[in-house]
Design an enzyme around this catalytic site. Sequence first.
Site, PDB file in Angstrom:
ATOM      1  N   HIS A   1       0.840  -1.206   0.000  1.00  0.00           N
ATOM      2  CA  HIS A   1       0.000   0.000   0.000  1.00  0.00           C
ATOM      3  C   HIS A   1       0.882   1.266   0.000  1.00  0.00           C
ATOM      4  CE1 HIS A   1      -3.676   2.313   1.326  1.00  0.00           C
ATOM      5  NE2 HIS A   1      -2.741   3.099   1.830  1.00  0.00           N
ATOM      6  N   GLU A   2       1.815   1.325   0.932  1.00  0.00           N
ATOM      7  CA  GLU A   2       2.683   2.510   1.007  1.00  0.00           C
ATOM      8  C   GLU A   2       3.588   2.612  -0.219  1.00  0.00           C
ATOM      9  OE1 GLU A   2       1.861   4.704   3.026  1.00  0.00           O
ATOM     10  OE2 GLU A   2       0.603   3.462   4.325  1.00  0.00           O
TER      11      GLU A   2
ATOM     12  N   HIS B   1       1.720   4.547  -2.757  1.00  0.00           N
ATOM     13  CA  HIS B   1       1.844   6.003  -2.545  1.00  0.00           C
ATOM     14  C   HIS B   1       3.204   6.494  -3.038  1.00  0.00           C
ATOM     15  CE1 HIS B   1      -1.819   6.865  -0.364  1.00  0.00           C
ATOM     16  NE2 HIS B   1      -1.578   5.977   0.587  1.00  0.00           N
TER      17      HIS B   1
ATOM     18  N   GLU C   1      -4.683   7.913  -2.847  1.00  0.00           N
ATOM     19  CA  GLU C   1      -5.177   6.661  -2.283  1.00  0.00           C
ATOM     20  C   GLU C   1      -5.505   5.658  -3.389  1.00  0.00           C
ATOM     21  OE1 GLU C   1      -4.916   6.447   0.926  1.00  0.00           O
ATOM     22  OE2 GLU C   1      -5.984   4.580   1.373  1.00  0.00           O
TER      23      GLU C   1
END
Lengths: 500, 500
Positions: A264-265, A268, A294
């Site tokens: 997830h990170e 980003h 997001e």
Amino acid sequence: MSDTTPAAYDDLLDRVGRITNVSNAAGLLSWDQQVMMPDEGTPARSRQLSALSAVEHDLLVDDELGHLLDELEAADLTADERAVVREVRREQERAVRVPTDLVERVSAASSEALTAWREATDADDFETFAPHLRELIDLKRRYAEHIAPDRDPYAVLFEEYEPCLSLEHAESVLTTLREAVVPLVDDIRGADANLATDTFDGTFPSDQQESLMRDVLDDLGYRWERGRLDVAPHPFSTGTTYDARITTRYDEADPVGALLSTVHEFGHATYTLGLPDEAYGTPLGEARDLSIHESQSRLWENHVGRSRAFWERFLPRVVEAFPGVGDPSVREAYEAVNAVDPTNLIRVEADELTYHLHIVLRFEIERDLIRGDLDVAEVPAVWNDKMDSYLGVRPETDAKGCLQDIHWSHGNFGYFPTYSLGSVIAAQLFDAADRDLDGLDDAIRAGEFTSLHDWLTDRIHRHGKRFETNELVARATGDDVSADAFVDYATEKYGTLYGL
Amino acid sequence: MSDTTPAAYDDLLDRVGRITNVSNAAGLLSWDQQVMMPDEGTPARSRQLSALSAVEHDLLVDDELGHLLDELEAADLTADERAVVREVRREQERAVRVPTDLVERVSAASSEALTAWREATDADDFETFAPHLRELIDLKRRYAEHIAPDRDPYAVLFEEYEPCLSLEHAESVLTTLREAVVPLVDDIRGADANLATDTFDGTFPSDQQESLMRDVLDDLGYRWERGRLDVAPHPFSTGTTYDARITTRYDEADPVGALLSTVHEFGHATYTLGLPDEAYGTPLGEARDLSIHESQSRLWENHVGRSRAFWERFLPRVVEAFPGVGDPSVREAYEAVNAVDPTNLIRVEADELTYHLHIVLRFEIERDLIRGDLDVAEVPAVWNDKMDSYLGVRPETDAKGCLQDIHWSHGNFGYFPTYSLGSVIAAQLFDAADRDLDGLDDAIRAGEFTSLHDWLTDRIHRHGKRFETNELVARATGDDVSADAFVDYATEKYGTLYGL
């Protein structure tokens, strides 16, 4: 720049460059505070961050910047230059309209609210937090009134996080989501499928988890020469196109948590790294706000990291790192990372599907609080009723109910919807990439992520803030921002998983 | 503050607080750049640091700050308030007098000079660096002229690093040093003592060195809750009283290098940590410039870390960490860390004694360059002649001669003397502490450093910039800044070691 670009545009870029660099410096200070700073460093760090924030504010409200924008709005500019002026004006206008003392009062009130929220959560006592919440709502309503006295204050606050997608549009997306997800969760609750949720039971030392994370990030194509991986209590990603860092945390009972959170990170960070170097310090070199950000993290987390193809590739690595898991099948791994748990009460522990109901609930409550349609005293009961109605469970405590999230104690009203908007945009983008790229599934299975990176960079990252949110998504996918792709994806995925 | 403190004083503190916090933020960015930043982060980091530096400059030259200082200089203030006004005025005056474009030209020229210096050093070709050095000298002379057109430009530049000890005073200290150290080194060269310089020959893995460093820092009383130890290519210390960090580096062939360097940086950090919390963000919460800072690092490095008492305590730890060193005696360890090597050509590798001759040489050359008494083309020859005259050796290359230090390529002229000033002040302070504290030697042997910490905090740290350099030293020791204590200490120490 065109031949006719006025000199004022260069002045604007100088000023914006300084503002951006001060803001990026604050970002680094904040990263350090969460990752590196010794325990007692807080008093100095808080004052350093306040000073940078005050400097940024002063630069933004400088009359000269306003005059430059006036001049440039009337000038003959290229489309990119107009986009820069539009974005700077939006920031400047907000900064000018809200009085400094109100900003400081919000900051002071949220600092006190944060302490009260921690106490309230520990003691499961909503009454401790309620007066602080009431004060923050009052202050943020006044804040919104300074910006646009005649508009819906919640719509104005929502624009702090998602400045260029209308609240009406966002609300219709959330409504579609709720109307599709509630019955889908209901069907899942009624299904007699028995998913392999114990695939990754065991103990997983942090060191080995970290080395697995580094391995996975290598494979995904994280550019280590412009990044780092560290540990933080609450994982986040921050930085610039030259230096976009990831943090994660390791739970020794749950290797999948760190894995999906790291992916997830990574999503980003890879967005940040895809912003164009040459536009660094201007809006064209900055990410398009929270819902698009997001969408990148959730595309990688959900559409890559929770896919069967991904687990075909990575399961052997997990087994190699942790022989204790035995010899699970890909199907068992896939089930474990995708199982839906409607009984879960906690947003940050929610599965990909029920997550949206946690968001819709918060959105409806904070919207009504800000509009004055709901009193703070009613929050616990309304929260619990909505949990019951959407998910079929009632929290037994407020600590596991309306006190669980930090956002409101920061005075952040309007933030929650961007999580779900990110998910639905992720589904749209992955669909479009899948249409455009031959064999995306096979590429994931083979650990070849270049074509997906390139597609995302071309469609999203390289534009920075060139386009507003809906236009950016529409250019990338052919469709306006909508929940349809997510609903189709979820219906198919969970239908197959649960035999619906 | 007194009852009669004018409101302008609060305004001043607000402004100074902001300036200090912006400057401290830049310090953290710089720490990160040297310790944490990924390789390709430089372009963004450089611009962030420039932006903060420009912001700091703009805050300092703001007319309103000048007016506040005018008003406060005429007001009835307490001694502490007067000290604050004096220190802010000094900074403000320099900032106002030097035109921004000259500051930017120095910055651009030193950026180019740095690249040229690296090439020149690699190729041992002074000619590559010479034009850049010439330009920097020219720019810094103009810089000095803006500040004080009628004064010796070198004296003006020296004040960038040591603003409140006169150059005459500093020069007399350096002359005394030279006149004492040259014959002492000569005597050592002629002595037939055979010191145990091979005590720590071997290979020492970095991991074990690091764990030894942490152990030593624990013992010295480093406050980890306000600090960190990391690795950097060039060790340094930086931070605030809330967060003062140390860096070091490990040479696997030389455990003593890291040990003494870490103790040195500990001395800097412990000064920073001894500054008063309540004065954070004002000159009373900041260190008194480079020579006092260096006195703290050198007191700990030389008077503690190179003492026999220290090695009585720490040698068993070193032996435990590195059994390969065998079973050396304390005398052998003490000799190894104190041996004088007059044949060494490199300042940063010099022993405690010959070090000062490296400094005196640089001081004399840079002073004459800035005054126009020496041409850049003559530097290599003058350097080598002075090496011969002071140390009895001639560098065979400029890379090991006048090109070895980075300072001039940064445009730093006047910095070198502060190293020797730090040493002589360290000797004065240690002498005074030894007089004031019963059994300081025994305390070091027992690993009890609290009394020394307390003495240094009381006499030096807690004052911040309250007193100017000489007054601070005179109050702490009873004597003006002078080389006498160092000369006595060195004569006795090396006399004993070398049987002179």
